[in-house]
Scaffold this active site. Structure first.
Site, short mmCIF file in Angstrom:
data_model
loop_
_atom_site.label_atom_id
_atom_site.label_comp_id
_atom_site.label_asym_id
_atom_site.label_seq_id
_atom_site.Cartn_x
_atom_site.Cartn_y
_atom_site.Cartn_z
N TYR A 134 0.86 -1.19 0.00
CA TYR A 134 0.00 0.00 0.00
C TYR A 134 0.89 1.23 0.00
O TYR A 134 1.59 1.51 0.96
CB TYR A 134 -0.90 -0.05 1.23
CG TYR A 134 -1.89 1.08 1.41
CD1 TYR A 134 -2.07 2.08 0.46
CD2 TYR A 134 -2.68 1.15 2.56
CE1 TYR A 134 -2.98 3.10 0.64
CE2 TYR A 134 -3.60 2.16 2.76
CZ TYR A 134 -3.74 3.14 1.79
OH TYR A 134 -4.64 4.15 1.99
N LYS A 162 -1.36 -1.11 -4.09
CA LYS A 162 -2.45 -0.13 -4.03
C LYS A 162 -1.79 1.23 -4.17
O LYS A 162 -1.07 1.69 -3.29
CB LYS A 162 -3.21 -0.23 -2.71
CG LYS A 162 -4.28 0.85 -2.56
CD LYS A 162 -4.98 0.80 -1.21
CE LYS A 162 -5.99 1.94 -1.09
NZ LYS A 162 -6.69 1.94 0.23
N ILE A 202 -9.06 -0.62 -5.17
CA ILE A 202 -9.46 -0.72 -3.77
C ILE A 202 -10.21 0.56 -3.46
O ILE A 202 -9.63 1.64 -3.37
CB ILE A 202 -8.25 -0.93 -2.85
CG1 ILE A 202 -7.59 -2.28 -3.17
CG2 ILE A 202 -8.68 -0.90 -1.38
CD1 ILE A 202 -6.40 -2.63 -2.30
#
Length: 292
Positions: A134, A162, A202
């Site tokens: 992330y 992400k 996401i």
């Protein structure tokens, strides 16, 4: 092989008016999102207010979501924690509970050196679950640049990123320099991302509007811009709230407007000023013109 393809919702955590986790509502939310056409669920991320949950609550949220999903869609668990040891513990718990993968930040408590970031992800990888790294350089002190991700991608179980920088050019560079899947991390790139190679998203606002989110991402991936663009422009004022520090309050209010209230946010997140709620309501009513 693509591990995490399509729309994965970063789930809110429902609370009762007494600020207790509402596990019944959480199960209902899982059913609502899956029936709305999303491709995966992501509990205990920032939008899920993980930092306000006790260890027991956090574990039960993960277990509840995996049980409620019942294999219908994959579950990717947020594992952020103050120490590497704690984060590894949450990866182990996710694996034992039956998660398909985890979403993992770099060390979050201070600005780590490069080798510390690498060691952190290596420790997470040893557990043996696919990892979505992330990248959120706005809220944390590490920027997982495309060059840095090229290095991290050599770690066995890191399979995706992400990408939350908000810079659409990053998607091109990541795809060019790594073998990672790119998952859009900000809602207001939900059309541009898949047009330029992102295979996942996401998402935040699809907590409230799952059908619209699923349709938009599918249209963009298929290159059907004439159909995607009007829907995207209707949703864009709502999507901007996903990149705001007040995203949790905003998205929970959107869910109330959509007819699926999920209770308050836990302090330190407090109700927003009335003017903010009015602006969200106007944006929601504008988006509602395109309701499926």
């Amino acid at each position: 092989m693509t591990h995490f393809e399509g729309v994965y919702v970063a789930m809110v955590t429902p609370f009762t008016d007494a600020y207790e986790v509402d596990y019944k509502r959480l199960r209902e939310l899982c059913d609502r999102l899956i029936s709305g056409g999303v491709d995966g669920l992501v509990p205990t991320g920032s939008l899920g207010e993980y930092a306000t949950l006790s260890g027991e609550e956090r574990a039960k949220v993960v277990e509840t979501v995996i049980e409620a999903a019942a294999g219908r869609v994959p579950v990717v668990v947020g594992t952020a924690a103050p120490s590497t040891e704690q984060a590894v513990g949450w990866v182990r718990h996710a694996k034992a509970a039956g998660a398909a993968g985890v979403m993992a930040l770099p060390p979050i408590n201070y600005k780590p050196l490069r080798h510390e970031v690498i060691a952190h992800f290596e420790a997470l990888s040893e557990v043996g679950l696919p990892i979505v790294a992330y990248n959120n350089p706005h809220d944390y002190k590490v920027d997982l640049t495309p060059d840095f991700l090229a290095e991290l991608s050599r770690i066995e179980n890191i399979v995706a990123v992400k990408e939350f920088s908000g810079d659409i050019r990053r998607i091109h560079d990541i795809l060019e320099k790594t073998g990672l899947e790119v998952m859009v991390g900000v809602d207001d790139l939900a059309m541009e991302g898949p047009l330029f190679g992102a295979t996942g998203w996401i998402s935040g606002v699809p907590n409230a509007l799952p059908q619209e989110g699923a349709q938009l991402f599918r249209l963009a991936r298929e290159g059907r811009l004439k159909e995607a663009l009007p829907l995207y422009r209707r949703l864009l004022p709502l999507f901007h709230y996903d990149a705001s520090p007040q995203l949790v309050q905003s998205i929970k209010y959107m869910m109330e407007l959509s007819g699926f209230p999920v209770g308050p946010t836990r302090p330190p997140r407090l109700p927003l000023p009335a003017a903010d709620y009015e602006a969200i309501k106007q944006a929601f009513e504008y988006a509602a013109v395109s309701r499926i």
